[in-house]
Each structure stands twice: as C-alpha cells, then as structure tokens.
Design an enzyme around this catalytic site. Structure first.
Site, PDB file in Angstrom:
ATOM      1  N   LYS A 171       0.887  -1.175   0.000  1.00 52.10           N
ATOM      2  CA  LYS A 171       0.000   0.000   0.000  1.00 52.10           C
ATOM      3  C   LYS A 171       0.923   1.224   0.000  1.00 52.10           C
ATOM      4  O   LYS A 171       1.453   1.627   1.028  1.00 52.10           O
ATOM      5  CB  LYS A 171      -0.876  -0.008   1.267  1.00 52.10           C
ATOM      6  CG  LYS A 171      -2.235   0.670   1.127  1.00 52.10           C
ATOM      7  CD  LYS A 171      -2.196   2.144   0.788  1.00 52.10           C
ATOM      8  CE  LYS A 171      -1.857   3.022   1.967  1.00 52.10           C
ATOM      9  NZ  LYS A 171      -1.657   4.438   1.567  1.00 52.10           N
ATOM     10  N   GLY A 224       7.038   5.407   7.950  1.00 50.95           N
ATOM     11  CA  GLY A 224       6.189   6.594   8.006  1.00 50.95           C
ATOM     12  C   GLY A 224       6.349   7.281   9.346  1.00 50.95           C
ATOM     13  O   GLY A 224       7.403   7.190   9.990  1.00 50.95           O
ATOM     14  N   SER A 225       5.295   7.961   9.780  1.00 48.28           N
ATOM     15  CA  SER A 225       5.378   8.768  10.989  1.00 48.28           C
ATOM     16  C   SER A 225       5.263   7.900  12.243  1.00 48.28           C
ATOM     17  O   SER A 225       4.656   6.818  12.212  1.00 48.28           O
ATOM     18  CB  SER A 225       4.247   9.796  10.980  1.00 48.28           C
ATOM     19  OG  SER A 225       3.010   9.111  10.925  1.00 48.28           O
ATOM     20  N   GLY A 229       2.925   4.674  12.935  1.00 48.99           N
ATOM     21  CA  GLY A 229       3.680   3.468  13.301  1.00 48.99           C
ATOM     22  C   GLY A 229       3.103   2.808  14.542  1.00 48.99           C
ATOM     23  O   GLY A 229       2.951   1.576  14.611  1.00 48.99           O
ATOM     24  N   GLU A 246       9.959   1.752  10.537  1.00 48.99           N
ATOM     25  CA  GLU A 246      10.979   2.750  10.179  1.00 48.99           C
ATOM     26  C   GLU A 246      10.304   4.106  10.306  1.00 48.99           C
ATOM     27  O   GLU A 246       9.525   4.497   9.447  1.00 48.99           O
ATOM     28  CB  GLU A 246      11.463   2.543   8.735  1.00 48.99           C
ATOM     29  CG  GLU A 246      12.152   1.228   8.496  1.00 48.99           C
ATOM     30  CD  GLU A 246      13.583   1.201   9.012  1.00 48.99           C
ATOM     31  OE1 GLU A 246      14.003   2.142   9.723  1.00 48.99           O
ATOM     32  OE2 GLU A 246      14.277   0.228   8.712  1.00 48.99           O
ATOM     33  N   CYS A 280      13.967  11.034   6.346  1.00 44.88           N
ATOM     34  CA  CYS A 280      13.885  10.666   7.770  1.00 44.88           C
ATOM     35  C   CYS A 280      15.239  10.769   8.432  1.00 44.88           C
ATOM     36  O   CYS A 280      15.334  11.087   9.606  1.00 44.88           O
ATOM     37  CB  CYS A 280      13.303   9.271   7.915  1.00 44.88           C
ATOM     38  SG  CYS A 280      14.123   8.096   6.857  1.00 44.88           S
ATOM     39  N   GLU A 379      10.634  16.459  14.977  1.00 42.67           N
ATOM     40  CA  GLU A 379      10.977  16.326  13.566  1.00 42.67           C
ATOM     41  C   GLU A 379      10.145  17.299  12.735  1.00 42.67           C
ATOM     42  O   GLU A 379       8.922  17.326  12.841  1.00 42.67           O
ATOM     43  CB  GLU A 379      10.694  14.898  13.103  1.00 42.67           C
ATOM     44  CG  GLU A 379      11.087  14.679  11.661  1.00 42.67           C
ATOM     45  CD  GLU A 379      10.780  13.273  11.184  1.00 42.67           C
ATOM     46  OE1 GLU A 379       9.651  12.805  11.406  1.00 42.67           O
ATOM     47  OE2 GLU A 379      11.666  12.647  10.591  1.00 42.67           O
TER      48      GLU A 379
HETATM   49  P1  NAD Z   1       2.359   8.726   7.432  1.00 42.55           P
HETATM   50  O1  NAD Z   1       2.696   7.959   8.641  1.00 42.55           O
HETATM   51  O2  NAD Z   1       1.263   9.692   7.500  1.00 42.55           O
HETATM   52  O3  NAD Z   1       2.001   7.753   6.217  1.00 42.55           O
HETATM   53  C1  NAD Z   1       2.847   6.700   5.841  1.00 42.55           C
HETATM   54  C2  NAD Z   1       2.023   5.634   5.153  1.00 42.55           C
HETATM   55  O4  NAD Z   1       1.129   5.087   6.112  1.00 42.55           O
HETATM   56  C3  NAD Z   1       1.171   6.127   3.986  1.00 42.55           C
HETATM   57  O5  NAD Z   1       1.168   5.148   2.958  1.00 42.55           O
HETATM   58  C4  NAD Z   1      -0.224   6.228   4.601  1.00 42.55           C
HETATM   59  O6  NAD Z   1      -1.259   6.058   3.659  1.00 42.55           O
HETATM   60  C5  NAD Z   1      -0.180   5.071   5.573  1.00 42.55           C
HETATM   61  N1  NAD Z   1      -1.141   5.160   6.683  1.00 42.55           N
HETATM   62  C6  NAD Z   1      -1.694   6.277   7.224  1.00 42.55           C
HETATM   63  N2  NAD Z   1      -2.551   5.936   8.211  1.00 42.55           N
HETATM   64  C7  NAD Z   1      -2.530   4.595   8.310  1.00 42.55           C
HETATM   65  C8  NAD Z   1      -3.183   3.658   9.158  1.00 42.55           C
HETATM   66  N3  NAD Z   1      -4.049   4.025  10.097  1.00 42.55           N
HETATM   67  N4  NAD Z   1      -2.899   2.343   8.999  1.00 42.55           N
HETATM   68  C9  NAD Z   1      -2.022   1.924   8.061  1.00 42.55           C
HETATM   69  N5  NAD Z   1      -1.403   2.769   7.218  1.00 42.55           N
HETATM   70  C10 NAD Z   1      -1.635   4.092   7.342  1.00 42.55           C
HETATM   71  O7  NAD Z   1       3.741   9.378   7.010  1.00 42.55           O
HETATM   72  P2  NAD Z   1       4.036  10.302   5.773  1.00 42.55           P
HETATM   73  O8  NAD Z   1       3.410  11.617   6.069  1.00 42.55           O
HETATM   74  O9  NAD Z   1       3.682   9.619   4.511  1.00 42.55           O
HETATM   75  O10 NAD Z   1       5.634  10.377   5.840  1.00 42.55           O
HETATM   76  C11 NAD Z   1       6.311  11.238   6.683  1.00 42.55           C
HETATM   77  C12 NAD Z   1       6.842  10.533   7.914  1.00 42.55           C
HETATM   78  O11 NAD Z   1       7.488   9.298   7.573  1.00 42.55           O
HETATM   79  C13 NAD Z   1       7.891  11.338   8.623  1.00 42.55           C
HETATM   80  O12 NAD Z   1       7.629  11.343   9.995  1.00 42.55           O
HETATM   81  C14 NAD Z   1       9.203  10.616   8.320  1.00 42.55           C
HETATM   82  O13 NAD Z   1      10.201  10.801   9.244  1.00 42.55           O
HETATM   83  C15 NAD Z   1       8.776   9.210   8.193  1.00 42.55           C
HETATM   84  N6  NAD Z   1       9.705   8.446   7.332  1.00 42.55           N
HETATM   85  C16 NAD Z   1      10.556   7.562   7.900  1.00 42.55           C
HETATM   86  C17 NAD Z   1      11.449   6.855   7.137  1.00 42.55           C
HETATM   87  C18 NAD Z   1      12.396   5.867   7.764  1.00 42.55           C
HETATM   88  O14 NAD Z   1      12.947   5.042   7.070  1.00 42.55           O
HETATM   89  N7  NAD Z   1      12.633   5.898   9.050  1.00 42.55           N
HETATM   90  C19 NAD Z   1      11.469   7.037   5.750  1.00 42.55           C
HETATM   91  C20 NAD Z   1      10.581   7.944   5.200  1.00 42.55           C
HETATM   92  C21 NAD Z   1       9.687   8.644   6.003  1.00 42.55           C
END
Ligand code: NAD
Length: 477
Positions: A171, A224-225, A229, A246, A280, A379
């Site tokens: 996804k 993601g965030s 997470g 991550e 990130c 962040e």
């Molecule tokens: P996000 O957490 O909002 O979304 C990430 C993904 O999760 C998207 O595909 C989103 O559709 C999905 N998602 C959202 N709600 C969900 C739920 N309830 N259940 C399952 N999936 C869901 O993050 P973002 O805004 O896309 O990215 C930014 C964040 O990601 C920043 O905090 C950044 O630091 C982090 N990030 C971390 C890494 C790493 O490797 N550590 C890499 C890239 C981004």
C-alpha cells in the site's frame, strides 16, 4: 489507468472511487488513482496467499533472484521514464529523481544477487542428533510506505521481501505512488508470477488500516510517521504479527573544534536540504563546539543563503514540499520559531518562476536554538536546520541523545579516540564519522532506536528481517 494490481491483473477499486494526484509545483491535480477499499485489500491478501501456496512458493531462491535481477535491468532501461514520473509526483529536482531511480535498480540488483545466499546453520547438539536452523519466508507480507522517496522505498522494501520468498501486498502513499505503479508493471514484465506482488492504492485509514489488521498477513513492514507506526503496531498485535517500523528522526551532526570544517560544511548543508529536508535521516540538528561556534555558524549561514529552491526542471538544490499538509506543517515550525524569538540566521531562495500556488519553502537556518524548544526536539521533515552549541565531549553526547528519536548521527572530529568513544555512545541505528549518508547506502543496514522504530532494512540483514527461522532436529541414532 486502473491502479490496483491484484493477482497479476490491473483493475479499479471495488468502491469505484478515485483520489486526485496533485502536482506539488502548482497544487493542481494532474491524474487520479483508485481508492482501494478493505474488500480490495482482502482480495490482494488472498491472491498473495495463493501465490505462496502456488507457483511463487515453488520457485527456488535462485529463480527468484533471476526475476529480481531482470527487473533491475528493466528499471535501468526505463530509468528516464521512471524519473520523469517521480519528479512530477514529488517535485524533486531532475538530477535527484534520476539518482533515486539508480538506487531502485541497485536494490533489485543487490537483492537479486543475494536471494540464494541466505544460508542456514548447523547447530552442535547431542550425539546422534542433526540440528539445523533454516530460514523460511514469513509468508504474506504487508508493506506500507510514505511519499518522500516513493521509488526508492519501493525498492528498499519490495526487493528484499520478494528475494526472501514472501508474497507482498503493498500500500503506497496516496500522496505519491505513481512510480510504484510503473515499477510493479516492470516486475510483472520481468516474470513475477501472479499474486507474488499485489499493489493497492488508497488512503492510509482505509486500505492501510485494513491491510495491517488483516488476519491472514504474517509480517508487516511500515515506514512513516511515529504516530501511524504506533497504530500499525497496535493493529498487528491481536494477530501476533511481527513488524518492522521505520519512523522519523532528529539526527544530530556533531562538529568538534578539531573537525575538518571545509570538508564538513557542504555535507552538513546537503544533509538537510536534500529532498527539501523530507528525509527521515536528514541531519536536522547542527551541534557545534562553543569554541568554534561563532566562526563556523557564519560559514554555515553564508552557504545556507546560497541554497536554491525550484521546479524539477530548474534542477536546483531543493524542490517543493510534497503536499499541502506537510507544507503547512513546515511553515508552522518556521513561523513559530521566528515568533518565539529563535534567531533566523539565513534563508535559501525560492527561484523566480516558481508558482505561488506551489508548496515551495525557503530553507531556514536557526541559531542558538534553546535546548527545550520544539525545533530542537521535534521532527520538522522539511529544510529547517537547528544549530546549537555544546561545551565539551560529554555535553555533546548528552545533547545528541536528547531527543525521542535515534536514527542517524554524524560526528566530525579528527581525533581517532574521540571518534570511537562518541560513536559507541550514540543512541542511533547508524553513525557516520567525517561523512554523512542521509538516505544513502543500499548495502548499509538502516533503522532506528527509541521512537525511530525497530527492525533493520537495507543490506543483507534485510533478508533476515524478511525471513523467519525454523529449528529442525533429526535423531539419527
Ligand atoms: P504517514 O505515517 O502519514 O504515512 C505513511 C504511510 O502510512 C502512507 O502510505 C499512509 O497512507 C499510511 N497510513 C496512514 N494511516 C494509516 C493507518 N491508520 N494504517 C495503516 N497505514 C496508514 O507518514 P508520511 O506523512 O507519509 O511520511 C512522513 C513521515 O514518515 C515522517 O515522519 C518521516 O520521518 C517518516 N519516514 C521515515 C522513514 C524511515 O525510514 N525511518 C522514511 C521515510 C519517512
């Protein structure tokens, strides 16, 4: 074009709804993707399970590796097309989008070659027994990725998951997933059996949540965030499904008084402006020893004011922020810091010719940031660098570790003993000494400590993460 790949066939979402795809350079929609539903996720998980039980599950590791290697070749052949898709979706500078595609191809090359090199172990045990540890795929793996490096994230997660023999339901982010559609099509062209990779576009709270809560997944990989997470970890818990998280970072670059400042300066600037700070592992905190603070911060400010922001075609240092929500968040951090009296030492420049509607942000350097200010701890995920000073080595270590995150640390010193001492005490999954690799290094294991997450990606270790082990004991007398 339909954007759901389930069981080797492209189709539309069962609810018939779509999501607009926005160009961050002018905030205008230019395409649409399907809004996948929980029913679509269920079909995708069933297809993945059937692939595990069928043709995909029967392939040898060598055969899996060959498909991934072929995919790497196809990615190289279509590199320019993928780069153009990526830059339109994310606003990245052209040369960055191109470099990202080189990295994606490298992920498939690396894991294609590694697929048949994950050896089990012979365990010394009692006389008359043969004990072995064997690696097996988890089974059906759920992968959820963000919008900042959509193509690279696809390679970083999908390639090792498939190399280890899992079937995948991916996804991607609703904010940037167009390159993923092309990459999935190339994997099909490379000979991936139906159901081995399924891709469902859609919103996180709908398709994403349905995927991580699905009772028939065996593993989840989330990037993601931290907030989402935590939700993912909660939703996989009732089914005892393990996951890799991550999450974000607030990574320090520690500059000691004996550092090679000429070498450090451009790398420090790039580590926060690369991908407009939406990395990130961005080096978002600059910790400078007091004795050289005034002298070095002047040089950093001068270099920072030369950073240019523009459209992908201008190919400057930074593009726009990917979406409106993140743009407002980054602007909020900058405006709040200015309002609360944190000195704004330098700003980059948004080029003439950038649309006023686009999500362009001038990179900002703040100095003497109070240690308890949100700019020092939270962040931003944008091109904002927070500089602070420290007294001595112990103070530097305390300050570097003083956030909830622990993803990457950078140490700048010519003193070998100090390099070893400080590296040992960094609470982060990666430490760079006299260099910095934000987002880089397919071969280098990567992942967080503390709220940056758990589990490791990249490198050979990712094959182990995407595998489970079985202990087999035979009594032969
Ligand atoms: P996000 O957490 O909002 O979304 C990430 C993904 O999760 C998207 O595909 C989103 O559709 C999905 N998602 C959202 N709600 C969900 C739920 N309830 N259940 C399952 N999936 C869901 O993050 P973002 O805004 O896309 O990215 C930014 C964040 O990601 C920043 O905090 C950044 O630091 C982090 N990030 C971390 C890494 C790493 O490797 N550590 C890499 C890239 C981004």
């Amino acid at each position: 074009m339909p954007s759901l790949l389930i069981n080797g066939t492209w189709g539309s979402a069962s609810g018939g709804q779509t999501i607009e795809v926005i160009n961050p350079c002018d905030a205008k929609p230019y395409a649409s993707i399907d809004r996948g539903t929980p029913e679509d996720i269920d079909r995708a998980v069933k297809a993945a399970r059937a692939a595990m039980d069928g043709a995909w599950g029967q392939l040898t590791a060598t055969e899996r590796g060959r498909i991934l290697t072929k995919a790497a070749t196809l990615i190289v052949q279509h590199a320019e097309e993928i780069a153009q898709i990526e830059l339109r979706d994310t606003g990245k500078p052209l040369s960055v989008a191109r470099a990202d595609v080189v990295a994606v191809a490298r992920y498939f090359e690396y894991y294609g070659g590694a697929a048949d090199k994950l050896h089990g172990k012979q365990i010394p045990y009692l006389n008359g027994y043969n004990a072995q540890l064997v690696y097996e795929p988890h089974g059906v793996v759920a992968i959820i990725i963000p919008w900042n490096y959509p193509a690279q994230m696809f390679g970083r997660t999908v390639a090792p998951a498939l190399a280890a023999g899992n079937a995948v339901v991916l996804k991607p982010s609703e904010d940037a997933c167009m390159s993923g559609l092309k990459l999935a099509a190339l994997l099909v062209e490379a000979g991936l059996p139906p159901g081995a990779l399924n891709l469902v576009t859609g919103y996180g709270h709908e398709a994403g949540a349905a995927l991580t809560a699905h009772p028939d997944i065996n593993y989840a990989s989330f990037t993601g965030s931290p907030e989402v997470g935590a939700m993912v970890q909660q939703s996989t818990a009732p089914n005892a499904v393990p996951c890799t998280l991550e999450l974000g970072g607030k990574s320090p670059q520690i500059v000691f008084e004996d550092a090679d400042l000429d070498k450090a300066l451009p790398i420090i600037i790039k580590a926060i402006t690369q991908n407009a700070g939406q990395t990130c592992s961005a080096g978002s905190r600059l910790l400078i020893q007091q004795s050289i603070y005034d002298q070095f911060i002047k040089r950093v400010a001068e270099a920072f004011s030369k950073v240019k922001v523009g459209t992908p075609e201008m190919d400057f240092d930074c593009g726009p922020i990917v979406n409106r929500k993140q743009y407002e968040r980054v602007r909020g951090f900058i405006d709040d810091a200015v309002k609360t009296g944190v000195p704004l030492l330098a700003e980059g420049k948004v080029a003439d010719g950038c649309s006023k509607e686009g999500y362009f942000v001038a990179p900002a350097l703040f100095g003497a940031v109070p240690r308890d200010h949100r700019l020092a701890c939270q962040e931003v995920f944008g091109p904002v660098l927070s500089a602070m000073s420290f007294k001595d080595e112990e103070d530097a270590i305390q300050l570097a570790n003083a956030t909830e995150y622990g993803l990457v640390s950078g140490i700048w010193t010519e003193n070998g003993a100090r390099q070893a001492r400080v590296a040992k005490r960094m609470q982060s999954g990666q430490v760079f000494i006299n260099c910095y690799g934000a987002g880089g290094g397919v071969e280098l294991p990567f992942g967080g400590m503390k709220k940056s997450g758990h589990g490791r990606e990249k490198g050979f270790i990712a094959l182990e993460e995407f595998s489970t082990t079985k202990t087999v004991v035979l009594h032969h007398g």
